[in-house]
Design a protein around this motif. Structure first.
Motif, mmCIF file in Angstrom:
data_model
loop_
_atom_site.group_PDB
_atom_site.id
_atom_site.type_symbol
_atom_site.label_atom_id
_atom_site.label_comp_id
_atom_site.label_asym_id
_atom_site.label_seq_id
_atom_site.Cartn_x
_atom_site.Cartn_y
_atom_site.Cartn_z
ATOM 1 N N GLY A 80 32.320 -1.535 -8.088
ATOM 2 C CA GLY A 80 30.913 -1.883 -7.935
ATOM 3 C C GLY A 80 30.120 -0.761 -7.296
ATOM 4 N N LEU A 81 28.848 -0.701 -7.635
ATOM 5 C CA LEU A 81 27.885 0.183 -6.987
ATOM 6 C C LEU A 81 26.781 -0.694 -6.419
ATOM 7 N N THR A 82 26.550 -0.609 -5.128
ATOM 8 C CA THR A 82 25.491 -1.396 -4.508
ATOM 9 C C THR A 82 25.109 -0.755 -3.180
ATOM 10 N N GLY A 83 24.088 -1.292 -2.531
ATOM 11 C CA GLY A 83 23.678 -0.773 -1.239
ATOM 12 C C GLY A 83 24.779 -0.950 -0.212
ATOM 13 N N ASP A 84 25.010 0.078 0.617
ATOM 14 C CA ASP A 84 26.067 -0.075 1.614
ATOM 15 C C ASP A 84 25.699 -1.102 2.671
ATOM 16 N N ASP A 85 24.394 -1.387 2.834
ATOM 17 C CA ASP A 85 24.005 -2.456 3.752
ATOM 18 C C ASP A 85 24.460 -3.811 3.220
ATOM 19 N N LEU A 86 24.356 -4.000 1.909
ATOM 20 C CA LEU A 86 24.800 -5.253 1.292
ATOM 21 C C LEU A 86 26.320 -5.384 1.334
ATOM 22 N N PHE A 87 27.003 -4.263 1.150
ATOM 23 C CA PHE A 87 28.471 -4.288 1.212
ATOM 24 C C PHE A 87 28.950 -4.587 2.628
ATOM 25 N N ASP A 88 28.324 -3.963 3.622
ATOM 26 C CA ASP A 88 28.717 -4.219 5.009
ATOM 27 C C ASP A 88 28.443 -5.670 5.407
ATOM 28 N N GLU A 89 27.339 -6.228 4.911
ATOM 29 C CA GLU A 89 27.034 -7.637 5.181
ATOM 30 C C GLU A 89 28.117 -8.531 4.573
ATOM 31 N N TYR A 90 28.561 -8.181 3.376
ATOM 32 C CA TYR A 90 29.615 -8.955 2.713
ATOM 33 C C TYR A 90 30.908 -8.917 3.519
ATOM 34 N N LEU A 91 31.247 -7.750 4.055
ATOM 35 C CA LEU A 91 32.476 -7.629 4.828
ATOM 36 C C LEU A 91 32.395 -8.404 6.141
ATOM 37 N N LEU A 92 31.192 -8.501 6.713
ATOM 38 C CA LEU A 92 31.035 -9.317 7.915
ATOM 39 C C LEU A 92 31.324 -10.789 7.608
ATOM 40 N N ALA A 93 30.897 -11.222 6.418
ATOM 41 C CA ALA A 93 31.100 -12.614 6.018
ATOM 42 C C ALA A 93 32.496 -12.861 5.454
ATOM 43 N N THR A 94 33.112 -11.805 4.908
ATOM 44 C CA THR A 94 34.403 -11.943 4.229
ATOM 45 C C THR A 94 35.356 -10.854 4.726
ATOM 46 N N PRO A 95 35.763 -10.922 5.984
ATOM 47 C CA PRO A 95 36.602 -9.849 6.539
ATOM 48 C C PRO A 95 37.965 -9.717 5.885
#
Length: 222
Positions: A80-95
């Motif tokens: 995937g290619l996306t904003g790293d802010d969106l990816f980091d938010e995802y990792l906070l929710a899905t560690p």
């Protein structure tokens, strides 16, 4: 601006590549795809090998990490290619996610207030409090966990208390209308455009929570 070819990170003969369909994010990612060696039909060069083929699928930028994860759970090869802010938010929710950052492509746009997207704390004064305070804060749902982590750290230092309400967007107007004291929202054109939400509401940037670039995500090569 130098950008590493995608074939340095994707060596598979074929794979799915999820990209954001959100207008501004999509436009920037399309420019990146061209510069990193992906053709309009998804063909890309693999160093020392024949060409690979990407099946490019467009989804909401905030959904890119989940869609890649979904594929991996089905045993499919996906990136995937996306904003790293969106990816980091995802990792906070899905560690527990196995997804990893494979590469970062810097975002640079001189028409943006900070040359790239910036998640900012906005208020009327453009200043942070110097002592304990009680505030109501509107945050964008896409960055809710990132915003709450930032507020917990900042207010933990200052003391005081805060409440948070999340919205799908346009959080600036909830401040200008008097519903909330502060908001945390992405600033792009900002002060450089009279039509931006920050200019229309007269809000000021009190602090930058984080900047955003573009992340290439997937499983690390074994």
């Amino acid at each position: 601006m130098y950008r590493e070819a995608i074939g340095q990170f994707i060596t598979d003969k074929s794979a799915k590549l999820y990209v954001p369909k959100n207008s501004g994010l999509n436009e920037y990612v399309q420019d990146i795809l061209q510069s990193i060696g992906v053709s309009e039909v998804g063909e890309f060069k693999r160093p020392g090998k024949d060409y690979g083929q990407l099946e490019i699928r467009s989804v909401r930028g905030e959904d890119v990490p989940q869609r890649v994860d979904d594929c991996l759970q089905r045993g499919e090869v996906a990136y995937g290619l996306t904003g790293d802010d969106l990816f980091d938010e995802y990792l906070l929710a899905t560690p527990q996610s196995p997804l990893r950052l494979l590469n970062t492509y810097d975002w640079f746009d001189p028409s943006a207030q900070f040359n790239r997207p910036a998640l900012c704390l906005l208020n009327r004064s453009g200043e942070l409090p110097a002592s304990a305070i009680t505030v109501s804060v509107a945050v964008n749902k896409k960055y809710e966990l990132t915003s709450k982590r930032y507020l917990a750290h900042m207010m933990g230092t200052l003391g005081g208390s805060y409440s948070v309400v999340s919205y799908a967007g346009d959080t600036e107007y909830t401040v200008s209308e008097g519903t909330h004291d502060w908001c945390i929202e992405v600033v792009y054109r900002g002060a450089k455009s009279a039509n931006s939400a920050t200019s229309e509401t007269g809000l000021q940037v009190a602090d930058i929570v984080r900047f955003s670039d573009i992340s290439l995500i997937g499983l690390e090569a074994q």
